[in-house]
Motif scaffolding. Structure first.
Motif, PDB file in Angstrom:
ATOM      1  N   PHE A   1       0.841  -1.202   0.000  1.00  0.00           N
ATOM      2  CA  PHE A   1       0.000   0.000   0.000  1.00  0.00           C
ATOM      3  C   PHE A   1       0.878   1.255   0.000  1.00  0.00           C
ATOM      4  CE2 PHE A   1      -2.243   3.424   2.104  1.00  0.00           C
ATOM      5  CZ  PHE A   1      -3.514   3.372   1.558  1.00  0.00           C
ATOM      6  N   ILE A   2       1.905   1.275   0.858  1.00  0.00           N
ATOM      7  CA  ILE A   2       2.817   2.424   0.932  1.00  0.00           C
ATOM      8  C   ILE A   2       3.524   2.612  -0.404  1.00  0.00           C
ATOM      9  CG2 ILE A   2       4.960   3.262   1.998  1.00  0.00           C
ATOM     10  CD1 ILE A   2       3.890   2.004   4.657  1.00  0.00           C
ATOM     11  N   ALA A   3       4.019   1.517  -0.980  1.00  0.00           N
ATOM     12  CA  ALA A   3       4.704   1.595  -2.274  1.00  0.00           C
ATOM     13  C   ALA A   3       3.772   2.145  -3.347  1.00  0.00           C
ATOM     14  CB  ALA A   3       5.237   0.221  -2.675  1.00  0.00           C
ATOM     15  N   ALA A   4       2.534   1.670  -3.364  1.00  0.00           N
ATOM     16  CA  ALA A   4       1.558   2.152  -4.352  1.00  0.00           C
ATOM     17  C   ALA A   4       1.257   3.640  -4.127  1.00  0.00           C
ATOM     18  CB  ALA A   4       0.275   1.326  -4.271  1.00  0.00           C
ATOM     19  N   ARG A   5       1.197   4.055  -2.889  1.00  0.00           N
ATOM     20  CA  ARG A   5       0.947   5.463  -2.564  1.00  0.00           C
ATOM     21  C   ARG A   5       2.083   6.339  -3.115  1.00  0.00           C
ATOM     22  NH1 ARG A   5      -3.745   7.833  -0.274  1.00  0.00           N
ATOM     23  NH2 ARG A   5      -3.123   9.831   0.573  1.00  0.00           N
ATOM     24  N   PHE A   6       3.326   5.872  -2.939  1.00  0.00           N
ATOM     25  CA  PHE A   6       4.470   6.608  -3.476  1.00  0.00           C
ATOM     26  C   PHE A   6       4.405   6.667  -5.002  1.00  0.00           C
ATOM     27  CE2 PHE A   6       7.396   5.317   0.325  1.00  0.00           C
ATOM     28  CZ  PHE A   6       6.733   6.220   1.141  1.00  0.00           C
ATOM     29  N   GLU A   7       4.060   5.552  -5.612  1.00  0.00           N
ATOM     30  CA  GLU A   7       3.964   5.504  -7.083  1.00  0.00           C
ATOM     31  C   GLU A   7       2.871   6.444  -7.586  1.00  0.00           C
ATOM     32  OE1 GLU A   7       3.542   1.287  -7.627  1.00  0.00           O
ATOM     33  OE2 GLU A   7       5.715   1.002  -7.815  1.00  0.00           O
ATOM     34  N   GLN A   8       1.777   6.569  -6.851  1.00  0.00           N
ATOM     35  CA  GLN A   8       0.711   7.502  -7.231  1.00  0.00           C
ATOM     36  C   GLN A   8       1.211   8.939  -7.218  1.00  0.00           C
ATOM     37  OE1 GLN A   8      -2.306   6.609  -4.327  1.00  0.00           O
ATOM     38  NE2 GLN A   8      -3.004   4.773  -5.409  1.00  0.00           N
ATOM     39  N   GLN A   9       2.246   9.200  -6.427  1.00  0.00           N
ATOM     40  CA  GLN A   9       2.847  10.542  -6.353  1.00  0.00           C
ATOM     41  C   GLN A   9       3.980  10.695  -7.367  1.00  0.00           C
ATOM     42  OE1 GLN A   9       1.577  12.964  -4.370  1.00  0.00           O
ATOM     43  NE2 GLN A   9       0.016  11.492  -3.767  1.00  0.00           N
ATOM     44  N   GLY A  10       4.107   9.714  -8.270  1.00  0.00           N
ATOM     45  CA  GLY A  10       5.099   9.800  -9.327  1.00  0.00           C
ATOM     46  C   GLY A  10       6.488   9.311  -8.952  1.00  0.00           C
ATOM     47  N   ARG A  11       6.622   8.622  -7.835  1.00  0.00           N
ATOM     48  CA  ARG A  11       7.924   8.137  -7.394  1.00  0.00           C
ATOM     49  C   ARG A  11       8.148   6.695  -7.837  1.00  0.00           C
ATOM     50  NH1 ARG A  11      11.007  11.551  -4.160  1.00  0.00           N
ATOM     51  NH2 ARG A  11      12.511  10.009  -4.920  1.00  0.00           N
ATOM     52  N   GLU A  12       9.371   6.388  -8.216  1.00  0.00           N
ATOM     53  CA  GLU A  12       9.756   5.009  -8.493  1.00  0.00           C
ATOM     54  C   GLU A  12      10.034   4.331  -7.149  1.00  0.00           C
ATOM     55  OE1 GLU A  12      13.313   2.389 -10.587  1.00  0.00           O
ATOM     56  OE2 GLU A  12      13.261   4.553 -10.912  1.00  0.00           O
ATOM     57  N   VAL A  13       9.567   3.097  -7.001  1.00  0.00           N
ATOM     58  CA  VAL A  13       9.702   2.381  -5.736  1.00  0.00           C
ATOM     59  C   VAL A  13      10.265   0.990  -5.991  1.00  0.00           C
ATOM     60  CG1 VAL A  13       8.457   1.467  -3.727  1.00  0.00           C
ATOM     61  CG2 VAL A  13       7.715   3.614  -4.767  1.00  0.00           C
ATOM     62  N   HIS A  14      11.169   0.566  -5.122  1.00  0.00           N
ATOM     63  CA  HIS A  14      11.645  -0.815  -5.113  1.00  0.00           C
ATOM     64  C   HIS A  14      11.124  -1.455  -3.836  1.00  0.00           C
ATOM     65  CE1 HIS A  14      15.310   0.211  -7.848  1.00  0.00           C
ATOM     66  NE2 HIS A  14      14.153   0.379  -8.451  1.00  0.00           N
TER      67      HIS A  14
ATOM     68  N   ALA B   1      -1.954   5.813   4.934  1.00  0.00           N
ATOM     69  CA  ALA B   1      -1.819   6.812   3.866  1.00  0.00           C
ATOM     70  C   ALA B   1      -1.193   8.095   4.404  1.00  0.00           C
ATOM     71  CB  ALA B   1      -3.181   7.100   3.237  1.00  0.00           C
ATOM     72  N   ARG B   2      -1.618   8.536   5.585  1.00  0.00           N
ATOM     73  CA  ARG B   2      -1.028   9.745   6.193  1.00  0.00           C
ATOM     74  C   ARG B   2       0.462   9.539   6.468  1.00  0.00           C
ATOM     75  NH1 ARG B   2      -5.956   9.847   8.693  1.00  0.00           N
ATOM     76  NH2 ARG B   2      -5.192   8.768  10.543  1.00  0.00           N
ATOM     77  N   PHE B   3       0.810   8.355   6.964  1.00  0.00           N
ATOM     78  CA  PHE B   3       2.218   8.030   7.224  1.00  0.00           C
ATOM     79  C   PHE B   3       3.027   8.147   5.932  1.00  0.00           C
ATOM     80  CE2 PHE B   3       5.555   4.731   7.286  1.00  0.00           C
ATOM     81  CZ  PHE B   3       6.279   5.096   8.410  1.00  0.00           C
ATOM     82  N   ALA B   4       2.536   7.548   4.860  1.00  0.00           N
ATOM     83  CA  ALA B   4       3.240   7.596   3.568  1.00  0.00           C
ATOM     84  C   ALA B   4       3.350   9.033   3.069  1.00  0.00           C
ATOM     85  CB  ALA B   4       2.521   6.719   2.541  1.00  0.00           C
ATOM     86  N   ASP B   5       2.261   9.778   3.139  1.00  0.00           N
ATOM     87  CA  ASP B   5       2.266  11.168   2.679  1.00  0.00           C
ATOM     88  C   ASP B   5       3.199  12.035   3.528  1.00  0.00           C
ATOM     89  OD1 ASP B   5       0.422  10.340   0.791  1.00  0.00           O
ATOM     90  OD2 ASP B   5      -1.293  11.286   1.792  1.00  0.00           O
ATOM     91  N   ASP B   6       3.181  11.825   4.847  1.00  0.00           N
ATOM     92  CA  ASP B   6       4.058  12.587   5.741  1.00  0.00           C
ATOM     93  C   ASP B   6       5.522  12.262   5.457  1.00  0.00           C
ATOM     94  OD1 ASP B   6       1.825  13.718   6.913  1.00  0.00           O
ATOM     95  OD2 ASP B   6       1.954  12.529   8.762  1.00  0.00           O
ATOM     96  N   TYR B   7       5.802  10.997   5.153  1.00  0.00           N
ATOM     97  CA  TYR B   7       7.173  10.618   4.825  1.00  0.00           C
ATOM     98  C   TYR B   7       7.630  11.340   3.557  1.00  0.00           C
ATOM     99  CZ  TYR B   7      11.222   8.147   3.190  1.00  0.00           C
ATOM    100  OH  TYR B   7      12.475   7.876   2.725  1.00  0.00           O
ATOM    101  N   LEU B   8       6.810  11.324   2.519  1.00  0.00           N
ATOM    102  CA  LEU B   8       7.187  12.010   1.276  1.00  0.00           C
ATOM    103  C   LEU B   8       7.402  13.497   1.518  1.00  0.00           C
ATOM    104  CD1 LEU B   8       5.046  10.436  -1.589  1.00  0.00           C
ATOM    105  CD2 LEU B   8       7.505  10.221  -1.185  1.00  0.00           C
ATOM    106  N   ALA B   9       6.531  14.111   2.300  1.00  0.00           N
ATOM    107  CA  ALA B   9       6.674  15.544   2.594  1.00  0.00           C
ATOM    108  C   ALA B   9       7.978  15.809   3.344  1.00  0.00           C
ATOM    109  CB  ALA B   9       5.479  16.032   3.402  1.00  0.00           C
ATOM    110  N   ALA B  10       8.295  14.958   4.317  1.00  0.00           N
ATOM    111  CA  ALA B  10       9.539  15.127   5.082  1.00  0.00           C
ATOM    112  C   ALA B  10      10.749  14.900   4.188  1.00  0.00           C
ATOM    113  CB  ALA B  10       9.562  14.166   6.269  1.00  0.00           C
ATOM    114  N   MET B  11      10.654  13.916   3.298  1.00  0.00           N
ATOM    115  CA  MET B  11      11.756  13.626   2.392  1.00  0.00           C
ATOM    116  C   MET B  11      11.997  14.804   1.445  1.00  0.00           C
ATOM    117  SD  MET B  11      12.240  10.214   0.148  1.00  0.00           S
ATOM    118  CE  MET B  11      11.959  10.779  -1.504  1.00  0.00           C
ATOM    119  N   HIS B  12      10.931  15.385   0.926  1.00  0.00           N
ATOM    120  CA  HIS B  12      11.068  16.541   0.034  1.00  0.00           C
ATOM    121  C   HIS B  12      11.603  17.751   0.794  1.00  0.00           C
ATOM    122  CE1 HIS B  12       9.473  14.472  -3.356  1.00  0.00           C
ATOM    123  NE2 HIS B  12       8.288  14.285  -2.802  1.00  0.00           N
TER     124      HIS B  12
END
Length: 186
Positions: A21-34, A168-179
């Motif tokens: 689910f987290i990987a798919a959430r990242f991919e929905q934001q345009g990120r490549e995921v392994h 989903a919030r965890f994944a989104d918060d991680y992407l925001a922190a990473m950016h």
């Protein structure tokens, strides 16, 4: 843009489902995921080519998967140079018992301390009772534990407690922190 690594340890499949689910959430934001199972041969092939990493495991008998512990310890030096997050999955997080939830948090923090992983984020998620996948003895034991905790005891089907909005919030918060970290480094 470098990919994001998502590594998980899963015993009954719920942690794998959360990692997917987290990987798919990242991919929905345009990120490549392994996406890598820490117990698979692919885990030994992981190299430090990532922009960030999210790692997760489930608690069973107060421990996370040995393969996940091994993966983190073998790679902690370069993982700690990245924005990282760790999530832990347990049935304790499904209950209302504050002491059990605090113990689940303490065990997740113990994983970080034991492995040396300097995760910038920690997520604690409820898992699932997979009655239909348990053998007779495990189904009996898990039903007794659930009964004592006031949980679901109908063994004719599985009971999923994961709050997907929280994941989903965890994944989104991680992407925001990473950016945010990338902007500060630039």
């Amino acid at each position: 843009m470098k990919p994001i690594l998502v590594v998980y340890g899963s015993t009954e499949g719920q942690t794998r489902k959360i990692a997917q689910f987290i990987a798919a959430r990242f991919e929905q934001q345009g990120r490549e995921v392994h996406l890598v199972d820490s117990a698979s041969p692919a885990a030994a092939e992981v190299t430090p080519i990532y922009a960030g990493a999210v790692l997760g495991g489930s608690l069973h008998q107060h421990k996370h998967q040995a393969a996940l512990v091994h993966f983190v310890k073998a790679n902690v030096e370069w993982l700690n140079t990245l924005p990282t997050a760790f999530f832990s999955v347990s049935l304790s997080m499904a209950g209302r018992d504050a002491q059990e939830r605090a113990e689940a948090k303490k065990l997740a923090e113990g994983f970080l301390e034991d492995t040396g992983l300097a995760a910038g984020m920690l997520g604690l998620f409820a898992g699932a009772l997979k009655y239909t996948e348990y053998d007779f003895l495990k189904r009996f034991i898990m039903r007794r534990i659930a009964q004592e905790a006031g949980g679901d005891t109908d063994t004719s089907h599985d009971h999923e407690y994961t709050d997907w909005d929280e994941v989903a919030r965890f994944a989104d918060d991680y992407l925001a922190a990473m950016h945010g970290a990338a902007r500060r480094a630039a």
